[in-house]
Design an enzyme around this catalytic site. Structure first.
Site, mmCIF file in Angstrom:
data_model
loop_
_atom_site.group_PDB
_atom_site.id
_atom_site.type_symbol
_atom_site.label_atom_id
_atom_site.label_comp_id
_atom_site.label_asym_id
_atom_site.label_seq_id
_atom_site.Cartn_x
_atom_site.Cartn_y
_atom_site.Cartn_z
ATOM 1 N N GLY A 12 2.046 -5.517 10.876
ATOM 2 C CA GLY A 12 0.941 -5.432 10.038
ATOM 3 C C GLY A 12 1.223 -4.171 8.382
ATOM 4 O O GLY A 12 2.272 -3.677 8.283
ATOM 5 N N VAL A 13 -0.134 -3.948 8.432
ATOM 6 C CA VAL A 13 0.035 -2.799 7.030
ATOM 7 C C VAL A 13 0.034 -0.979 8.177
ATOM 8 O O VAL A 13 0.930 -0.826 7.678
ATOM 9 C CB VAL A 13 -1.311 -2.799 5.973
ATOM 10 C CG1 VAL A 13 -2.280 -2.371 7.324
ATOM 11 C CG2 VAL A 13 -1.478 -1.362 5.693
ATOM 12 N N ASP A 14 0.124 -1.296 9.800
ATOM 13 C CA ASP A 14 0.571 -0.463 9.895
ATOM 14 C C ASP A 14 1.638 0.467 10.240
ATOM 15 O O ASP A 14 2.092 1.436 9.891
ATOM 16 C CB ASP A 14 -0.650 -0.935 11.282
ATOM 17 C CG ASP A 14 -0.731 0.519 12.795
ATOM 18 O OD1 ASP A 14 -0.436 2.282 11.738
ATOM 19 O OD2 ASP A 14 -1.411 0.478 13.802
ATOM 20 N N ILE A 31 0.859 -1.309 0.173
ATOM 21 C CA ILE A 31 -0.076 0.684 -0.100
ATOM 22 C C ILE A 31 0.800 0.851 0.020
ATOM 23 O O ILE A 31 0.295 2.438 -0.181
ATOM 24 C CB ILE A 31 -0.882 -0.432 1.028
ATOM 25 C CG1 ILE A 31 -2.243 1.311 1.036
ATOM 26 C CG2 ILE A 31 -0.387 0.245 2.237
ATOM 27 C CD1 ILE A 31 -3.501 0.789 1.569
HETATM 28 N N1 AR6 Z 1 0.307 -3.213 2.657
HETATM 29 C C1 AR6 Z 1 -0.642 -3.924 2.232
HETATM 30 N N2 AR6 Z 1 -1.543 -4.888 2.577
HETATM 31 C C2 AR6 Z 1 -0.838 -5.422 3.958
HETATM 32 C C3 AR6 Z 1 0.397 -4.502 4.136
HETATM 33 C C4 AR6 Z 1 1.684 -3.657 3.214
HETATM 34 N N3 AR6 Z 1 1.914 -3.336 3.543
HETATM 35 N N4 AR6 Z 1 0.658 -5.317 5.460
HETATM 36 C C5 AR6 Z 1 -0.347 -5.619 5.576
HETATM 37 N N5 AR6 Z 1 -1.187 -6.208 4.887
HETATM 38 P P1 AR6 Z 1 -3.268 -5.796 9.790
HETATM 39 P P2 AR6 Z 1 -6.111 -5.767 10.961
HETATM 40 C C6 AR6 Z 1 -2.468 -6.913 4.720
HETATM 41 O O1 AR6 Z 1 -2.601 -7.354 10.343
HETATM 42 O O2 AR6 Z 1 -6.177 -7.027 10.710
HETATM 43 C C7 AR6 Z 1 -2.066 -4.201 13.199
HETATM 44 O O3 AR6 Z 1 -0.451 -4.489 14.320
HETATM 45 C C8 AR6 Z 1 -2.571 -8.296 5.439
HETATM 46 O O4 AR6 Z 1 -1.568 -9.350 4.958
HETATM 47 O O5 AR6 Z 1 -2.315 -5.427 9.261
HETATM 48 O O6 AR6 Z 1 -6.872 -4.619 10.558
HETATM 49 C C9 AR6 Z 1 -2.745 -2.132 14.229
HETATM 50 O O7 AR6 Z 1 -1.992 -1.982 14.264
HETATM 51 C C10 AR6 Z 1 -4.489 -8.184 5.774
HETATM 52 O O8 AR6 Z 1 -4.801 -8.534 4.446
HETATM 53 O O9 AR6 Z 1 -4.642 -4.722 10.164
HETATM 54 C C11 AR6 Z 1 -3.608 -3.039 14.727
HETATM 55 O O10 AR6 Z 1 -3.692 -3.297 16.230
HETATM 56 C C12 AR6 Z 1 -4.501 -6.417 5.614
HETATM 57 O O11 AR6 Z 1 -3.227 -5.745 5.576
HETATM 58 C C13 AR6 Z 1 -3.912 -4.457 13.979
HETATM 59 O O12 AR6 Z 1 -2.750 -4.932 13.820
HETATM 60 C C14 AR6 Z 1 -4.717 -6.440 7.599
HETATM 61 O O13 AR6 Z 1 -3.958 -6.667 8.016
HETATM 62 C C15 AR6 Z 1 -5.105 -4.675 13.196
HETATM 63 O O14 AR6 Z 1 -5.477 -5.716 12.565
#
Ligand code: AR6
Length: 168
Positions: free
Chosen positions: A34-36, A13
Site C-alpha cells: 500500500g502507501v507504505d 502521496i
Molecule cells: N498514495 C496515497 N494513498 C495510497 C497510496 C499512495 N501511493 N497507496 C495506497 N494508498 P494501506 P493501512 C491508500 O493498505 O490500511 C501496509 O502493508 C489506500 O488506497 O496502505 O493503514 C503497512 O505496512 C488506502 O486508502 O494502509 C501495514 O502493514 C490508504 O492508502 C498496512 O499496510 C491506506 O491503505 C497498513 O494498512
C-alpha cells in the site's frame, strides 16, 4: 491556534509538495504494501534502515524519520501505525484518532508546517472509509498545532468522495 487548512487531493502521496509525508506503517517501520510500500520505494532503502533504528512503533503512535530520496520540499516522513479493524469494539476509533493527534505533535516537534496524509487504516487494515474520514477530519481540526496545511490524499475516486464529504 486555529486548526490547519484541510484540502482533499486525488493522487499519489509521494508526489505532494509538503514538508512531511505521513506514512500508514506497521509497527516494524520496515515497509510493507500500500502507501507504505510506495513511500519506501520513493525514499529508498535508507528509510527502512532509519525505521529499524526507531522501531517498534505502537498502534496509535507516530515516529519520524528523514525523507531520503523523496523530492524536496519533503524533508520528513512521519510513520504512524493505524489500528486493524476488528469490528469497532476494540478501541479502533480511539486508536485512529490518536494516530492523527500524534502525527500533528510529531510534525510540531519537527517544525513542519505542511503535511500530506493518507487514509490511515482504510486499506489492508480494513477500517470503514467513511468513518475513518470523519475521525481524521475531526481530530485534525480539534488538535492544537502549528501545522497550517494538511493535504488529505485519496488514492482513488471513492476515497476522494468520502474525504470530501467529511471535510465539507
Ligand atoms: N498514495 C496515497 N494513498 C495510497 C497510496 C499512495 N501511493 N497507496 C495506497 N494508498 P494501506 P493501512 C491508500 O493498505 O490500511 C501496509 O502493508 C489506500 O488506497 O496502505 O493503514 C503497512 O505496512 C488506502 O486508502 O494502509 C501495514 O502493514 C490508504 O492508502 C498496512 O499496510 C491506506 O491503505 C497498513 O494498512
Amino acid at each position: 491556534m486555529a486548526g490547519p487548512r484541510l484540502t482533499v487531493v486525488l493522487g499519489d502521496i509521494t508526489r505532494q509538495d509538503v514538508d512531511a509525508l505521513v506514512n500508514a506503517a506497521n509497527s516494524s517501520l520496515q515497509g510493507g504494501g500500500g502507501v507504505d510500500g510506495a513511500i519506501h520505494r520513493a525514499a529508498g532503502p535508507e528509510l527502512a534502515r532509519a525505521g529499524r533504528d526507531i522501531a517498534p512503533c505502537r498502534t496509535g503512535d507516530a515516529k519520524a524519520t528523514g525523507a531520503y530520496r523523496l523530492d524536496p520540499p519533503v524533508r520528513h516522513v512521519i510513520h504512524t501505525v493505524g489500528p486493524v479493524w476488528h469490528g469497532g469494539g476494540d478501541g479502533e476509533r480511539e486508536a485512529l484518532a490518536s494516530c492523527y493527534r500524534r502525527c500533528l505533535e510529531v510534525a510540531d516537534g519537527l517544525g513542519a508546517r505542511s503535511l500530506a496524509v493518507p487514509a490511515v487504516s482504510t486499506g489492508v487494515y480494513g477500517f470503514p472509509a467513511a468513518e475513518a474520514a470523519r475521525i481524521a477530519v475531526d481530530t485534525l481540526r480539534s488538535t492544537p498545532t502549528s501545522v497550517t496545511d494538511v493535504r488529505l490524499v485519496a488514492f482513488d475516486q471513492p476515497a476522494y468522495d468520502v474525504l470530501s464529504d467529511a471535510v465539507s
